[in-house]
Design an enzyme around this catalytic site. Structure first.
Site, PDB file in Angstrom:
ATOM      1  N   GLY A  11       0.815  -1.214   0.000  1.00  0.00           N
ATOM      2  CA  GLY A  11       0.000   0.000   0.000  1.00  0.00           C
ATOM      3  C   GLY A  11       0.847   1.261   0.000  1.00  0.00           C
ATOM      4  O   GLY A  11       0.484   2.267   0.610  1.00  0.00           O
ATOM      5  N   SER A 108      -7.483  -0.177  12.567  1.00  0.00           N
ATOM      6  CA  SER A 108      -8.276   1.046  12.639  1.00  0.00           C
ATOM      7  C   SER A 108      -8.970   1.108  13.990  1.00  0.00           C
ATOM      8  O   SER A 108      -9.252   0.076  14.605  1.00  0.00           O
ATOM      9  CB  SER A 108      -9.329   1.033  11.522  1.00  0.00           C
ATOM     10  OG  SER A 108     -10.387   1.920  11.809  1.00  0.00           O
ATOM     11  N   SER A 109      -9.284   2.321  14.417  1.00  0.00           N
ATOM     12  CA  SER A 109      -9.977   2.483  15.700  1.00  0.00           C
ATOM     13  C   SER A 109     -11.402   1.934  15.659  1.00  0.00           C
ATOM     14  O   SER A 109     -12.030   1.752  16.710  1.00  0.00           O
ATOM     15  CB  SER A 109     -10.011   3.962  16.099  1.00  0.00           C
ATOM     16  OG  SER A 109     -10.673   4.732  15.107  1.00  0.00           O
ATOM     17  N   CYS A 110     -11.938   1.637  14.464  1.00  0.00           N
ATOM     18  CA  CYS A 110     -13.310   1.126  14.381  1.00  0.00           C
ATOM     19  C   CYS A 110     -13.419  -0.318  14.862  1.00  0.00           C
ATOM     20  O   CYS A 110     -14.523  -0.869  14.918  1.00  0.00           O
ATOM     21  CB  CYS A 110     -13.850   1.251  12.961  1.00  0.00           C
ATOM     22  SG  CYS A 110     -13.137   0.058  11.826  1.00  0.00           S
ATOM     23  N   TYR A 137     -15.946  -3.962   7.794  1.00  0.00           N
ATOM     24  CA  TYR A 137     -14.545  -3.511   7.799  1.00  0.00           C
ATOM     25  C   TYR A 137     -13.899  -3.808   9.149  1.00  0.00           C
ATOM     26  O   TYR A 137     -12.776  -4.316   9.230  1.00  0.00           O
ATOM     27  CB  TYR A 137     -14.494  -2.013   7.495  1.00  0.00           C
ATOM     28  CG  TYR A 137     -13.110  -1.415   7.532  1.00  0.00           C
ATOM     29  CD1 TYR A 137     -12.186  -1.700   6.532  1.00  0.00           C
ATOM     30  CD2 TYR A 137     -12.733  -0.554   8.561  1.00  0.00           C
ATOM     31  CE1 TYR A 137     -10.907  -1.138   6.558  1.00  0.00           C
ATOM     32  CE2 TYR A 137     -11.464   0.005   8.601  1.00  0.00           C
ATOM     33  CZ  TYR A 137     -10.555  -0.288   7.588  1.00  0.00           C
ATOM     34  OH  TYR A 137      -9.297   0.265   7.621  1.00  0.00           O
ATOM     35  N   LYS A 141     -10.629  -6.205  10.132  1.00  0.00           N
ATOM     36  CA  LYS A 141      -9.446  -5.718  10.846  1.00  0.00           C
ATOM     37  C   LYS A 141      -9.217  -6.497  12.152  1.00  0.00           C
ATOM     38  O   LYS A 141      -8.071  -6.762  12.526  1.00  0.00           O
ATOM     39  CB  LYS A 141      -9.579  -4.220  11.134  1.00  0.00           C
ATOM     40  CG  LYS A 141      -9.403  -3.356   9.885  1.00  0.00           C
ATOM     41  CD  LYS A 141      -8.024  -3.542   9.306  1.00  0.00           C
ATOM     42  CE  LYS A 141      -7.785  -2.738   8.052  1.00  0.00           C
ATOM     43  NZ  LYS A 141      -6.441  -2.961   7.486  1.00  0.00           N
ATOM     44  N   ASN A 166      -8.238   8.321  13.617  1.00  0.00           N
ATOM     45  CA  ASN A 166      -8.545   8.957  12.335  1.00  0.00           C
ATOM     46  C   ASN A 166      -7.320   9.718  11.844  1.00  0.00           C
ATOM     47  O   ASN A 166      -6.699  10.477  12.596  1.00  0.00           O
ATOM     48  CB  ASN A 166      -9.705   9.944  12.497  1.00  0.00           C
ATOM     49  CG  ASN A 166     -10.966   9.251  12.982  1.00  0.00           C
ATOM     50  OD1 ASN A 166     -11.547   8.454  12.276  1.00  0.00           O
ATOM     51  ND2 ASN A 166     -11.362   9.541  14.203  1.00  0.00           N
ATOM     52  N   HIS A 180     -13.155  10.393   4.035  1.00  0.00           N
ATOM     53  CA  HIS A 180     -13.432  10.582   5.449  1.00  0.00           C
ATOM     54  C   HIS A 180     -13.834  12.030   5.712  1.00  0.00           C
ATOM     55  O   HIS A 180     -13.788  12.881   4.825  1.00  0.00           O
ATOM     56  CB  HIS A 180     -12.201  10.198   6.278  1.00  0.00           C
ATOM     57  CG  HIS A 180     -11.946   8.719   6.288  1.00  0.00           C
ATOM     58  ND1 HIS A 180     -11.031   8.120   5.455  1.00  0.00           N
ATOM     59  CD2 HIS A 180     -12.490   7.727   7.030  1.00  0.00           C
ATOM     60  CE1 HIS A 180     -11.026   6.821   5.685  1.00  0.00           C
ATOM     61  NE2 HIS A 180     -11.899   6.549   6.626  1.00  0.00           N
TER      62      HIS A 180
END
Length: 312
Positions: A11, A108-110, A137, A141, A166, A180
């Site tokens: 990436g 990710s924080s999600c 998602y 993760k 974020n 975002h």
């Protein structure tokens, strides 16, 4: 890591991957391997296997992912879970198969439950239900975190995971359909100022609280972890401070210089009420962010104006 070690950045053209490449090069790590998605489809098991067998990287940073904002996460649910699972499975497994010494998986924080106690501690993972809009998602993760953990336990791999808050910064996505909140607001305010519009529409109520980290700070934290961290538990990366979406919108409005009004579209989703990361573990290791929010957004907006001007 040694300067001559071969480092594969999955990436490398994205916001996170490109920042990590810049950070490595800053310290003289120039033996970096990279492939564009057209050169190497990370969802293709055979292609990933062939790549690892040929290149034999010493270290891997897994920053490749299918990402987007609330609307993209909710609309492309199947793609978000399938593509992220495939990318992770292939890269992590082939890293093990080909003797990669160190791997850093970025999540990710999600991943945290929607109503987890704030600030979010690493130990809160899997203690409650996820936010519905980005559940596919988040599950992908979480699977990546557990895969890294499992390869450590079964095979003794020195692989680690980190969960950024974020992010914003160079190479962000400004597409209004898939971006975002911060890049979307920058683009909206810039367009409104240029067109002399009387107002700018912002999604939701403005009440949710969010934390924002400049991607160059994230890259610096990743570099720090690769050099110093060898434990199983994943690490939160953030600033430890947050603000409401309303305050963020007003800050961007001020930086852009838009003098109209804000209109809140309360029919649109707010998402998680708050997502503040507990970064005490990282702070206790000796790392802290350097770029404050106003300074970071000001620099990002300068770059955005140059990019917009170049398109005309």
């Amino acid at each position: 890591m040694e300067k001559q070690d071969k480092i594969y950045i999955a990436g490398h053209r994205g916001m996170v991957g490109s920042a990590i490449v810049r950070r490595l090069q800053k310290d003289g790590f120039n033996n970096i391997v990279a492939r564009t998605s057209s050169e190497l489809d990370l969802k293709d098991q055979a292609a990933v296997r062939d790549f690892f067998q040929k290149e034999k990287p010493d270290h891997v940073v897994l920053a490749a992912a299918k990402v987007g904002g609330i609307q993209a996460n909710n609309t492309y649910r199947a793609q978000f879970i399938y593509e992220n699972l495939m990318i992770q499975n292939n890269v992590i497994h082939q890293s093990y198969e080909n003797g990669v010494k160190r791997l850093l998986f970025l999540g990710s924080s999600c991943i945290y439950p929607k109503l987890a106690p704030q600030p979010l501690k690493e130990e809160s993972l899997l203690t409650g239900l996820l936010e519905e809009t980005n559940e596919p998602y988040a599950i992908a993760k979480i699977a990546g975190i557990k895969m890294v953990e499992s390869y450590r336990r079964q095979y003794g791999c020195d692989y680690i995971s980190a969960m950024p808050t974020n992010l914003y910064g160079p190479n962000d996505n400004y597409d209004l359909k898939n971006s975002h909140v911060m890049p979307a607001l920058i683009r909206k305010f810039h367009a409104a100022k240029k067109e002399g519009a009387p107002n700018v529409e912002v999604w939701g109520t403005g009440s949710p609280m969010r934390e924002f980290l400049h991607v160059d700070d994230l890259a610096d934290a990743c570099f720090f972890l690769l050099q110093n961290y060898h434990d199983e538990l994943f690490v939160n990366i953030g600033t430890g401070t947050d603000l409401t979406i309303k305050a963020l919108a007003e800050l961007i409005q001020d930086i852009v210089g838009f003098e109209g009004e804000l209109k809140w579209d309360t029919s649109k989703p707010d998402g998680t009420p708050r997502k503040l990361m507990d970064v005490s573990r990282l702070h206790n290791m000796g790392w802290k962010h350097k770029i404050e929010l106003r300074d970071g957004i000001t620099e990002v907006y300068k770059a955005f104006k140059k990019y917009e001007g170049a398109k005309v």
